[in-house]
Structures are given as C-alpha cells and as structure tokens.
Design an enzyme around this catalytic site. Sequence first.
Site, mmCIF file in Angstrom:
data_model
loop_
_atom_site.group_PDB
_atom_site.id
_atom_site.type_symbol
_atom_site.label_atom_id
_atom_site.label_comp_id
_atom_site.label_asym_id
_atom_site.label_seq_id
_atom_site.Cartn_x
_atom_site.Cartn_y
_atom_site.Cartn_z
ATOM 1 N N GLY A 72 -16.662 2.956 -3.527
ATOM 2 C CA GLY A 72 -17.650 4.028 -3.642
ATOM 3 C C GLY A 72 -17.990 4.351 -5.087
ATOM 4 N N GLY A 100 -9.737 -0.163 -9.054
ATOM 5 C CA GLY A 100 -9.278 -0.869 -7.851
ATOM 6 C C GLY A 100 -7.955 -0.356 -7.326
ATOM 7 N N GLY A 101 -7.825 -0.372 -6.027
ATOM 8 C CA GLY A 101 -6.584 0.033 -5.372
ATOM 9 C C GLY A 101 -6.876 0.860 -4.131
ATOM 10 C CB SER A 136 -6.210 10.866 -8.133
ATOM 11 O OG SER A 136 -6.465 11.787 -7.090
ATOM 12 C CE1 TYR A 153 -5.203 7.173 -4.577
ATOM 13 C CE2 TYR A 153 -5.286 9.549 -4.230
ATOM 14 C CZ TYR A 153 -5.823 8.399 -4.775
ATOM 15 O OH TYR A 153 -6.970 8.464 -5.520
#
Length: 248
Positions: free
Chosen positions: A7, A61-62, A100, A127
């Site tokens: 996205g 990426g991931g 994040s 995560y």
Amino acid sequence: MTGAAGGVGTMLRELLPAYGHTLRLADLRPIPDADSLVFDLQDTGAVQAAVRGVDAVLHLGGISVEDTFANILDANIRGSHALYEAVRAEGVGRVVYASSNHAVGYTPLDAPGLIGTDIPARPDTYYGLSKVFGEGLASLYADKHGVQTVSIRIGSCFPEPRSARALATWLSPGDCARLVHAALTAPDVGHTVVNGISANTRAWWDLSAARKLGYEPQDDAEVYADRFPPLDPDSADARLLGGWFTTL
Ligand code: NAI
Ligand code: 15L
C-alpha cells in the site's frame, strides 16, 4: 524500495519520482505494469544483488500487521537483518526504515503534552516487537558501520483516514512522500528516529524530530472528522498509542 508492491509502496512509487528519485523496486510479489525485482527478503544473495549500486534503501517490505511469531521472525526480523547486512556489504550510504507506532504501542495517551521519540520501547504485538528490532538494527549499523539511518514511526498511512483513531495518527500519502524525501536527503542524520504523521489537529505525537530533517507536513485528517463517531474514552484506541493492536 523494498515492499514496493504494498500500500505505501504503491503510493510512493507514484509520488517520489517528482522529488528527483530514480527507484529500483523490489517485493515478494510482482508489481503489475512495473519492472521490479521479485524475491524474499530472507534470500540474502538476492537482497545483496538488489541493493548493489543504490544510494539509499527505503525499507518498506515485510509483514505489516500482527502475525505468528514464526512468520514475523522470518519476514521482519531475519528479512531486515538480511537487508542491513547487504547494505553494509555493498557500501550503501543510507536506509530509511518504515518503523511503526506499534513499537511503542503500550504508551499511555493520558500524560500531558505531545509524545516524542525519546520514550521507551513498548511494543504491543510481535509485529511491534519486530519494529523495535528494526530500529535496533538501524542504531547498530549506524554506530558500527557508519550507515546513515532514519527510522520513521509511521502512524496510519492510507489514502484517507479509516477510523476515528486515525484522525490523530493519519499520515497522508503526500506527507509520507515529503517525510521520506526529507529522510533520504537531510545531511548527517546518523541514527535518527522520527514520528510520522500529518499536521493533524488531534495529534498526540510530536513532530520536532521529523521537522529537523526538513519535513513540513501539509495535510490534516480533521477534514475527514465528520465521517466517524467520537472515540469511546474507555476504548484502547483512546487510551493507548497503539490502539486496538493492544487487544490482539
Ligand atoms: P503492505 O502489507 O501493504 O506492504 C508490505 C509489502 O511487503 C507487501 O507488498 C509484501 O508483499 C512485502 N513483503 C512481505 N513479506 C516480504 C518478504 N519476506 N520479502 C519481501 N517482501 C515482503 O504494508 P504497507 O501498509 O504498505 O506498509 C509498508 C511498511 O510500512 C511496512 O513495513 C509496515 O510495517 C510499515 N508501516 C505501515 C503503516 C501504514 O499505516 N500503512 C503504519 C506503520 C508502519
Ligand atoms: C501499522 O503499523 C500497520 O502497518 C498499518 O496497517 C496500520 O494498522 C497502522 O499501523 C495503524 O496503527 O493504523
């Protein structure tokens, strides 16, 4: 750009060339109608070949949500390690890393003032824990190997806010491109961690570290406010930085 089929990658593929960047795209999945490298980040040989000769890596990426520890370990922890090792081996100068809000997701929102980046890691998921590891890699490879690194703790980067929480956490596509461009081009960043949101009226994140890189946000999620009912003050979204991820 790793994660170029995702996205954020899809939005930035459109927006970054206007800032003068030439992109080499990579993802586990092919990208329709675009030349790209297709490999798993755990494939160390493919990762090293992919970063050969680039000025910088934008590492998107991931796995981007909560998953089993085994999957997070492979894609985000082993994958990010492979990426930084390739960067070191090939002498790439800089990594901009998509960290994040979930690296600090258990941070309470009830303290006075805005929340900076000088707070302890408080991951809200496996995560989020992998993002703590990614920021740790950025620190290690900056100190030990002189790689310039910027880790951006992204709030919620989507074309439009998706919830009342996102009225605080939204990073618009345009502001994401502005912030990534600043992170790619600011001089002497060493190892820098910044918060990544737009100029949201309801923000609880401090943007001074990002502004020091030259980031000037131009969007505000408030224009979408009438789409969402008010946040329940007892909900995780209202009480904790990582919101509903803390309930997973
Ligand atoms: P996404 O899930 O849409 O894209 C991630 C991409 O990484 C996918 O195209 C996927 O195929 C690729 N990928 C997954 N595992 C891989 C592997 N083992 N090897 C190679 N490629 C792999 O996620 P999105 O939303 O585009 O996010 C991009 C980055 O930004 C992610 O690292 C995410 O954690 C981070 N981020 C995103 C936020 C958001 O609001 N969109 C908020 C905070 C962080
Ligand atoms: C993230 O880290 C995720 O990648 C994204 O999908 C959103 O859930 C975002 O955080 C968020 O907190 O809104």
